[in-house]
Write a protein that holds these residues in place. Structure first.
Motif, PDB file in Angstrom:
ATOM      1  N   GLU A  67      42.075  32.135  36.362  1.00 18.00           N
ATOM      2  CA  GLU A  67      42.320  31.705  34.990  1.00 18.00           C
ATOM      3  C   GLU A  67      41.033  31.225  34.309  1.00 18.00           C
ATOM      4  O   GLU A  67      40.904  31.297  33.090  1.00 18.00           O
ATOM      5  CB  GLU A  67      43.377  30.585  34.942  1.00 18.00           C
ATOM      6  N   ASP A  68      40.070  30.744  35.090  1.00 20.02           N
ATOM      7  CA  ASP A  68      38.807  30.249  34.530  1.00 20.02           C
ATOM      8  C   ASP A  68      37.847  31.371  34.131  1.00 20.02           C
ATOM      9  O   ASP A  68      36.889  31.118  33.406  1.00 20.02           O
ATOM     10  CB  ASP A  68      38.092  29.338  35.533  1.00 20.02           C
ATOM     11  N   VAL A  69      38.088  32.575  34.647  1.00 17.39           N
ATOM     12  CA  VAL A  69      37.148  33.675  34.373  1.00 17.39           C
ATOM     13  C   VAL A  69      37.800  34.897  33.744  1.00 17.39           C
ATOM     14  O   VAL A  69      37.112  35.875  33.446  1.00 17.39           O
ATOM     15  CB  VAL A  69      36.379  34.099  35.651  1.00 17.39           C
ATOM     16  N   ARG A  70      39.076  34.872  33.512  1.00 20.61           N
ATOM     17  CA  ARG A  70      39.753  36.057  32.967  1.00 20.61           C
ATOM     18  C   ARG A  70      39.419  36.235  31.494  1.00 20.61           C
ATOM     19  O   ARG A  70      39.190  35.274  30.781  1.00 20.61           O
ATOM     20  CB  ARG A  70      41.248  35.980  33.201  1.00 20.61           C
ATOM     21  N   ILE A  91      37.994  39.615  42.974  1.00 13.71           N
ATOM     22  CA  ILE A  91      36.761  38.922  43.385  1.00 13.71           C
ATOM     23  C   ILE A  91      36.949  37.419  43.291  1.00 13.71           C
ATOM     24  O   ILE A  91      36.581  36.673  44.215  1.00 13.71           O
ATOM     25  CB  ILE A  91      35.552  39.393  42.539  1.00 13.71           C
ATOM     26  N   ALA A  92      37.526  36.937  42.189  1.00 18.27           N
ATOM     27  CA  ALA A  92      37.745  35.493  42.025  1.00 18.27           C
ATOM     28  C   ALA A  92      38.630  34.952  43.142  1.00 18.27           C
ATOM     29  O   ALA A  92      38.316  33.918  43.745  1.00 18.27           O
ATOM     30  CB  ALA A  92      38.361  35.211  40.656  1.00 18.27           C
ATOM     31  N   GLU A 128      30.492  37.081  25.999  1.00 21.32           N
ATOM     32  CA  GLU A 128      30.191  35.747  26.532  1.00 21.32           C
ATOM     33  C   GLU A 128      30.968  35.493  27.822  1.00 21.32           C
ATOM     34  O   GLU A 128      30.423  34.962  28.792  1.00 21.32           O
ATOM     35  CB  GLU A 128      30.479  34.685  25.482  1.00 21.32           C
ATOM     36  N   MET A 129      32.250  35.887  27.847  1.00 20.47           N
ATOM     37  CA  MET A 129      33.045  35.701  29.060  1.00 20.47           C
ATOM     38  C   MET A 129      32.561  36.622  30.171  1.00 20.47           C
ATOM     39  O   MET A 129      32.531  36.223  31.341  1.00 20.47           O
ATOM     40  CB  MET A 129      34.532  35.936  28.783  1.00 20.47           C
ATOM     41  N   LEU A 130      32.154  37.836  29.831  1.00 19.01           N
ATOM     42  CA  LEU A 130      31.629  38.757  30.852  1.00 19.01           C
ATOM     43  C   LEU A 130      30.367  38.179  31.488  1.00 19.01           C
ATOM     44  O   LEU A 130      30.180  38.264  32.710  1.00 19.01           O
ATOM     45  CB  LEU A 130      31.355  40.130  30.235  1.00 19.01           C
ATOM     46  N   ALA A 131      29.503  37.565  30.682  1.00 19.06           N
ATOM     47  CA  ALA A 131      28.302  36.925  31.231  1.00 19.06           C
ATOM     48  C   ALA A 131      28.693  35.772  32.154  1.00 19.06           C
ATOM     49  O   ALA A 131      28.085  35.582  33.222  1.00 19.06           O
ATOM     50  CB  ALA A 131      27.395  36.441  30.101  1.00 19.06           C
ATOM     51  N   LYS A 132      29.720  35.018  31.776  1.00 19.75           N
ATOM     52  CA  LYS A 132      30.206  33.915  32.623  1.00 19.75           C
ATOM     53  C   LYS A 132      30.752  34.466  33.936  1.00 19.75           C
ATOM     54  O   LYS A 132      30.468  33.914  35.011  1.00 19.75           O
ATOM     55  CB  LYS A 132      31.289  33.131  31.882  1.00 19.75           C
ATOM     56  N   GLN A 133      31.523  35.549  33.863  1.00 17.93           N
ATOM     57  CA  GLN A 133      32.050  36.169  35.083  1.00 17.93           C
ATOM     58  C   GLN A 133      30.910  36.554  36.019  1.00 17.93           C
ATOM     59  O   GLN A 133      30.952  36.261  37.217  1.00 17.93           O
ATOM     60  CB  GLN A 133      32.870  37.412  34.737  1.00 17.93           C
TER      61      GLN A 133
END
Length: 165
Positions: A158-161, A149-150, A8-13
């Motif tokens: 911190e929002d995408v790690r 990249i972020a 789920e986090m990878l999709a968000k990234q």
């Protein structure tokens, strides 16, 4: 940490880490930023950025080997085939208890579903290339890319790690 929460986090990234434009100049700036992140962490890595079929940035730190470039090639092939990060593809296969060979007939000689290659997406265009890193454990390879990249896109890392293991 679960595979599902990581996916789920990878999709968000992948949804958030998109560029307004990406060209050779962007690749140079991003590649240098990634090198600086690696140096700050005393990491020994190889970096490769590809735009379409053209290599636009490549750097191997002292201490890497030709094997790092081979890993980069194989991970890049995964991104080019699936338009997903190599880590997301690998975790998805792990969750399904299968492999690239079993599910897609793809040889490990040419494909590696291991963390360390990320699709370069341009808003309104789609995937135009990939950025890869090799030299660390696969989750660390992936996270170093995401961090660079972020920061380049001026988004809070911190929002995408990914959560700590």
């Amino acid at each position: 940490m679960s595979i599902q929460s990581d996916l789920e986090m990878l999709a968000k990234q992948e949804a958030l880490l998109q560029f307004d434009k990406f060209d050779a100049s962007t690749a140079w700036d991003l590649g240098c930023a990634l090198r600086a992140v690696a140096e700050a962490k005393s990491a020994v890595v190889a970096v490769h950025i590809q735009l379409g079929e053209v290599s636009v940035f490549s750097f191997s730190m002292v201490g890497t080997t030709p094997d790092n470039n081979e890993w980069l090639r194989r991970k890049r092939n995964v991104v080019q085939r699936f338009y997903r990060s190599s880590y997301a593809v690998g975790l998805g296969l792990q969750q399904r208890e299968t492999s690239l060979l079993e599910r897609y007939g793809l040889s490990v000689t040419d494909y590696a579903a291991h963390g360390g290659c990320f699709p370069i997406r341009v808003k309104g265009v789609g995937v135009v290339g990939s950025i890869g890193l090799s030299g660390l454990a696969q989750r660390d390879d992936h996270e170093m890319l995401v961090e660079a990249i972020a920061r380049y896109l001026k988004l809070p890392y911190e929002d995408v790690r990914l959560p700590a293991e």
